[in-house]
Enzyme design. Structure first.
Site, PDB file in Angstrom:
ATOM      1  CB  CYS A 161     -17.823  15.222  76.895  1.00 27.53           C
ATOM      2  SG  CYS A 161     -17.989  14.757  78.639  1.00 27.53           S
ATOM      3  CG  HIS A 210     -17.480  19.843  77.410  1.00 30.35           C
ATOM      4  ND1 HIS A 210     -18.632  19.848  76.648  1.00 30.35           N
ATOM      5  CD2 HIS A 210     -17.596  18.809  78.281  1.00 30.35           C
ATOM      6  CE1 HIS A 210     -19.426  18.872  77.048  1.00 30.35           C
ATOM      7  NE2 HIS A 210     -18.831  18.218  78.040  1.00 30.35           N
ATOM      8  CD  GLU A 227     -18.037  22.156  74.011  1.00 29.91           C
ATOM      9  OE1 GLU A 227     -19.037  21.559  74.445  1.00 29.91           O
ATOM     10  OE2 GLU A 227     -16.910  21.610  73.920  1.00 29.91           O
TER      11      GLU A 227
END
Length: 233
Positions: A102, A201, A203
Site C-alpha cells: 500500500c 494489504h 497480510e
C-alpha cells in the site's frame, strides 16, 4: 543430523505504535512462509544483517516528495518518510528483495522518481473509495509479469484501504496490475529483481493462496541472496 537452514531475516517497517495490526499480520505471514520478521521503525532503525525488506502500509507520503510544485507538507510523518526512503535505497543498492505494501508500494515508486495521485476520489467510476479490509475489488494482473507468475493467476479479488495510488512510474518500474478504473494496483522492477509493490494489504488476506504465495516468494528470494545486508539501525 544436519541443522535446519536459518530463517531469512525480513524487516517490516511501520510506525512506532503499540497498535500495529499490519505488523502483527505481516509477521505471521512471513513466519508461515518460513521467514523471521523483525520490526523496523524510525526509532528502532533497521536491524542488522537483513535478507529481505517489507515497506508497510500507513499514513500518506508527504506530497512535496513527489509533486515539484507542492508546498512542504506539515501533516506528513516526515521522519518515517525519510527512514523508509533510505531503507529502500539501501535495499535496492544491495540487491535485497523488497515488498512494498500500500503506502510501501507508493514509496517504492517515489524513491525511483515517480509521482502519485494525492486523492483518487474523483477518479473512481467502477470501484469504491471506501476503505475495506475484505476482498472487495477485482484486479487484473499483467500477462507475463513476475507478480502474475507468483500469484498463479491473472485475476483476483483484493482489499482496498487507500485513497492514493501510483500516477507516473518511477525509473525502472512497470505496472503489473490494474483495477476496473485502470488505476495502478501493483508495480515491479523491469530488471526482474524481487522488488514488487502492491496497492492492497496481502497480510490481511493470508487465507487466500495468491497472497500466501507472495510472502513465500519474498522469503524464497531472501533465501537465495548471496549474503545478508549489513544495514544498521
Amino acid at each position: 543430523m544436519s541443522r535446519a537452514a536459518p530463517r531469512p531475516r525480513i524487516a517490516v517497517t511501520g510506525k512506532a505504535s503499540r497498535w500495529a495490526p499490519g505488523w502483527w499480520c505481516a509477521r505471521a505471514a512471513i513466519a508461515l512462509a518460513g521467514g523471521r520478521a523483525l520490526r523496523a521503525t524510525p526509532r528502532r532503525g533497521l536491524p542488522a544483517a537483513l535478507d529481505g525488506l517489507v515497506i508497510g502500509g500507513g499514513d500518506d507520503i508527504a506530497t512535496d516528495l513527489y509533486l515539484s510544485d507542492a508546498a512542504p507538507d506539515a501533516r506528513a510523518d516526515r521522519e518515517r518518510d525519510a527512514f523508509e526512503l533510505a531503507a529502500i535505497r539501501t535495499a535496492r543498492a544491495s540487491g535485497t528483495p523488497v515488498l512494498g505494501i500500500c503506502r510501501g508500494a507508493q514509496l517504492l515508486n517515489v524513491a525511483a522518481g515517480g509521482t502519485l495521485y494525492a486523492d483518487l476520489g474523483r477518479r473512481r467510476r467502477r470501484t469504491s473509495d471506501r476503505a475495506n479490509p475484505l476482498p472487495c475489488k477485482r484486479i487484473v494482473l499483467k500477462r507475463g509479469s513476475r507478480l502474475a507468475a507468483i500469484a498463479g493467476r491473472r485475476r483476483m479479488a483484493v482489499n482496498g484501504l487507500h485513497h492514493q495510488a501510483v500516477r507516473g512510474l518511477g525509473a525502472g518500474f512497470t505496472v503489473s496490475a490494474r483495477d476496473a478504473d485502470g488505476l495502478v494496483q501493483a508495480i515491479e522492477t523491469v530488471d526482474r529483481t524481487f522488488t514488487i509493490g502492491v496497492q492492497w494489504h496481502p497480510e490481511y488476506l493470508c487465507y487466500q493462496r495468491p497472497q500466501r504465495r507472495l510472502f513465500a516468494a519474498l522469503v524464497a528470494a531472501a533465501r537465495r541472496r548471496p549474503g545478508p545486508s549489513t544495514a544498521q539501525g
